[in-house]
Write a protein that holds these residues in place. Structure first.
Motif, PDB file in Angstrom:
ATOM      1  N   LEU A  70       0.827  -1.206   0.000  1.00  0.00           N
ATOM      2  CA  LEU A  70       0.000   0.000   0.000  1.00  0.00           C
ATOM      3  C   LEU A  70       0.861   1.256   0.000  1.00  0.00           C
ATOM      4  N   ALA A  71       2.007   1.188   0.653  1.00  0.00           N
ATOM      5  CA  ALA A  71       2.926   2.327   0.698  1.00  0.00           C
ATOM      6  C   ALA A  71       4.341   1.789   0.817  1.00  0.00           C
ATOM      7  N   VAL A  97       3.205  10.945  10.975  1.00  0.00           N
ATOM      8  CA  VAL A  97       2.089  10.010  10.998  1.00  0.00           C
ATOM      9  C   VAL A  97       1.464  10.116   9.615  1.00  0.00           C
ATOM     10  N   MET A  98       1.292   8.973   8.974  1.00  0.00           N
ATOM     11  CA  MET A  98       0.885   8.909   7.576  1.00  0.00           C
ATOM     12  C   MET A  98      -0.457   8.208   7.436  1.00  0.00           C
ATOM     13  N   ARG A  99      -1.037   8.319   6.227  1.00  0.00           N
ATOM     14  CA  ARG A  99      -2.247   7.568   5.912  1.00  0.00           C
ATOM     15  C   ARG A  99      -2.278   7.240   4.435  1.00  0.00           C
ATOM     16  N   VAL A 100      -3.003   6.162   4.118  1.00  0.00           N
ATOM     17  CA  VAL A 100      -3.240   5.754   2.742  1.00  0.00           C
ATOM     18  C   VAL A 100      -4.652   5.162   2.719  1.00  0.00           C
ATOM     19  N   PRO A 101      -5.420   5.346   1.626  1.00  0.00           N
ATOM     20  CA  PRO A 101      -6.746   4.725   1.564  1.00  0.00           C
ATOM     21  C   PRO A 101      -6.662   3.208   1.758  1.00  0.00           C
ATOM     22  N   GLY A 105      -3.588   3.664  -2.852  1.00  0.00           N
ATOM     23  CA  GLY A 105      -3.560   5.017  -3.419  1.00  0.00           C
ATOM     24  C   GLY A 105      -2.321   5.728  -2.928  1.00  0.00           C
ATOM     25  N   GLU A 106      -2.382   7.039  -2.900  1.00  0.00           N
ATOM     26  CA  GLU A 106      -1.227   7.831  -2.489  1.00  0.00           C
ATOM     27  C   GLU A 106      -1.145   7.947  -0.976  1.00  0.00           C
TER      28      GLU A 106
END
Length: 172
Positions: A70-71, A97-101, A105-106
């Motif tokens: 995903l990332a 702190v990160m996020r991805v759908p 996605g990005e």
């Protein structure tokens, strides 16, 4: 007393193994060759994890299939939490702190410029994390300005929440 079957996940680096908790306990390899898996979460259809050494956030369909990235290119991703639309994690070495759908996605930062974020939890409209500096922080799920939730704690690692309390484990 009625005993319902429960599922458990065993982690044996660098493999993910699943087994049941009643009766014979055959283990099933879900993914192998992972680069330092650290955190796990499941939404009932997928298993998500971070590969700290590989700098990846991964996903695997529980019904079977191959792991999906995903990332990638993350800075030692640690804690992991699922929201209703995104996967959240802490980049310990990157101070973000990160996020991805959930579907991919990005990857985007929720907040950056933090010390060394570790554990991550989602509750309501906020993402919370522990920081090696001893603080518990939070920020809106979509990002914004972080704010402390508590006074300094001694070596917080992982974090869990409910409607009224923040729980953590200490590393020292």
């Amino acid at each position: 007393m009625l005993m319902l079957p429960r599922a458990a996940l065993l982690v044996a680096l660098p493999l993910f193994l699943a087994c049941c908790t009643r009766g014979p306990r055959p283990e099933t390899v879900l993914a192998s060759g992972q680069a330092g898996p650290v955190a796990l979460a499941s939404d009932g259809t997928h298993l998500y994890w971070t590969n700290a050494a590989g700098g990846q956030v991964m996903r695997l369909p529980l019904a079977g299939g191959s792991p999906e990235v995903l990332a990638s290119g993350q800075a030692r991703p640690r804690g992991l939490a699922l929201g209703s639309t995104h996967v959240y994690w802490a980049n310990r070495d990157g101070g973000s702190v990160m996020r991805v759908p959930l579907a991919g996605g990005e990857a985007t930062p929720v907040v950056s410029g933090q010390g060394h974020p570790e554990g991550v939890a989602v509750a309501g409209d906020r993402v919370y994390w522990s920081d090696a500096s001893g603080f518990f922080m939070r920020v809106p799920l979509a990002g914004g300005t972080s704010e402390p939730v508590s006074e300094r704690a001694s070596g917080p690692n992982d974090i869990a929440l409910n409607a009224t309390h923040v729980y953590w484990s200490n590393g020292d």
